[in-house]
Scaffold this active site. Sequence first.
Site, PDB file in Angstrom:
ATOM      1  CG  HIS A  99      -8.250  -0.619  -4.789  1.00  0.00           C
ATOM      2  ND1 HIS A  99      -7.718  -1.417  -4.451  1.00  0.00           N
ATOM      3  CD2 HIS A  99      -8.069   0.377  -5.461  1.00  0.00           C
ATOM      4  CE1 HIS A  99      -7.243  -1.401  -4.122  1.00  0.00           C
ATOM      5  NE2 HIS A  99      -6.463  -0.337  -5.060  1.00  0.00           N
ATOM      6  CG  ASP A 102     -10.853  -3.835  -3.322  1.00  0.00           C
ATOM      7  OD1 ASP A 102     -10.373  -4.741  -4.824  1.00  0.00           O
ATOM      8  OD2 ASP A 102     -10.263  -3.122  -2.732  1.00  0.00           O
TER       9      ASP A 102
END
Length: 441
Positions: A99, A102
């Site tokens: 993501h 992240d």
Amino acid sequence: MTWFENVDKIKFEGPKSNNPLAFKFYNPEEKINGKTMEEFLRFGVAYWHTFTEDLSDPFGVGTAIRNWDKYDGMDRAKARVEAAFEFFEKIGAKYFCFHDVDIAPEGDSLRETYQNLDTIVDMIKNYKKDSDVKLLWNTANNFTNPRFVHGAASSSNADAFAYAAAKVKKQLEIGKELGGENYVFWGGREGYETLLNTDLKLEQDNLGRFFHMAVDYAKEIGFDAQFLIEPKPKEPTTHQYDFDAQSTHAFLLKYGLEDHFKLNIEANHATLAGHTFEHELRYARVNGILGSVDANQGDPLLGWDTDEFPADIYSTTLAMYEIIKNGGLGSGGLNFDAKVRRGSFEQNDLFHAHIAGMDHFAVGYKVASQLAEDQVFEKIIDDRYASFKEGIGKDIVEGKADFKSLEQHALNLGEVENKSGRLELIKATINQYLLNAYAGK
Ligand code: XLS
Ligand code: CA
Ligand code: CA
């Protein structure tokens, strides 16, 4: 600088090995049906669970001990990229997924967030030059930040819709830059908590509009990754719109999106929906929309999305059977959307967990290949539905029957004679294949 000092490249040592840092069943070079395990299984590492996760839960703080946590902010993000590429090489996974949040921390503004992302994406691009690790998929996290409290593309707030769109736009650009093979949409907060304050029709129509805008933008920038929707029935919302494979399929058909999307099926989401993993895979497969897999498992005693590493070889066998019958996953892969337990806080547990996951899918793959080669289920199913191959059954299938001809048939029948379904025999046969696969090795 090395982040995993005591770990060398993980090798295949076979079923008799006692080395915790070796594969017992996953032999990347072993060929099955003309393809190596590595080519067919396409294992992926989930960035969030492996490098960002701190193992906190709703009742307790994080327990994970990670070398890169001595830094923070962008320094930690950079350390994580270094650690990630070392991990990918050592575990021998050829794919990873992330993501936006992240890989890089959010800044004080969307512009600053973009800058952080650009810095890290440049770094990942450089690492990719010296490595054959590829991006399986990326996605935008449109669920953690409070701005998405009422949803993202299905929010009651148009500004949140716009912000979500901007984040997806950026991720589509990044996916293109990093050669992403797929792009995932998991509707973390695309659903509702209560109908009492929800315009269900507007929310779903907006979700449809959002997906069309994403398709259009990907086309505009020449990003030809496979788009995937990841169904999940609940958590965090009470009801999520992409409930399961079948309801997501209906959504795609209703909004004219069926040519642009396939599904990313997660095992734990299947069980949350009250289905087996293989049910979700089968539904997607027979409808031509099986795109990729989030390989994990849930805990039936807990009923949460526990995202455990796959350890149930019965389940991995039935899952791999669906994937084999699908002719593989195409541009998809087996992404370990799985985290180590909170008590497994040491860094090396990340290796143990991935080794276990890869081994269990390798076992499933071998057993399922044998089951498929011997046509075990095909024969059972062929025999069970034999009545549709001739006579009145054939007429039904070919559209030649109507209620009048069926009534005529029924009137002349006497009584309906059924055959046994033989479920116990079938289960015993599967166990026989499982136990025989490595017997004597
Ligand atoms: C959460 C989901 C999520 C998606 C990607 O339950 O599994 O991690 O895979 O957003
Ligand atoms: Ca997932
Ligand atoms: Ca999950």
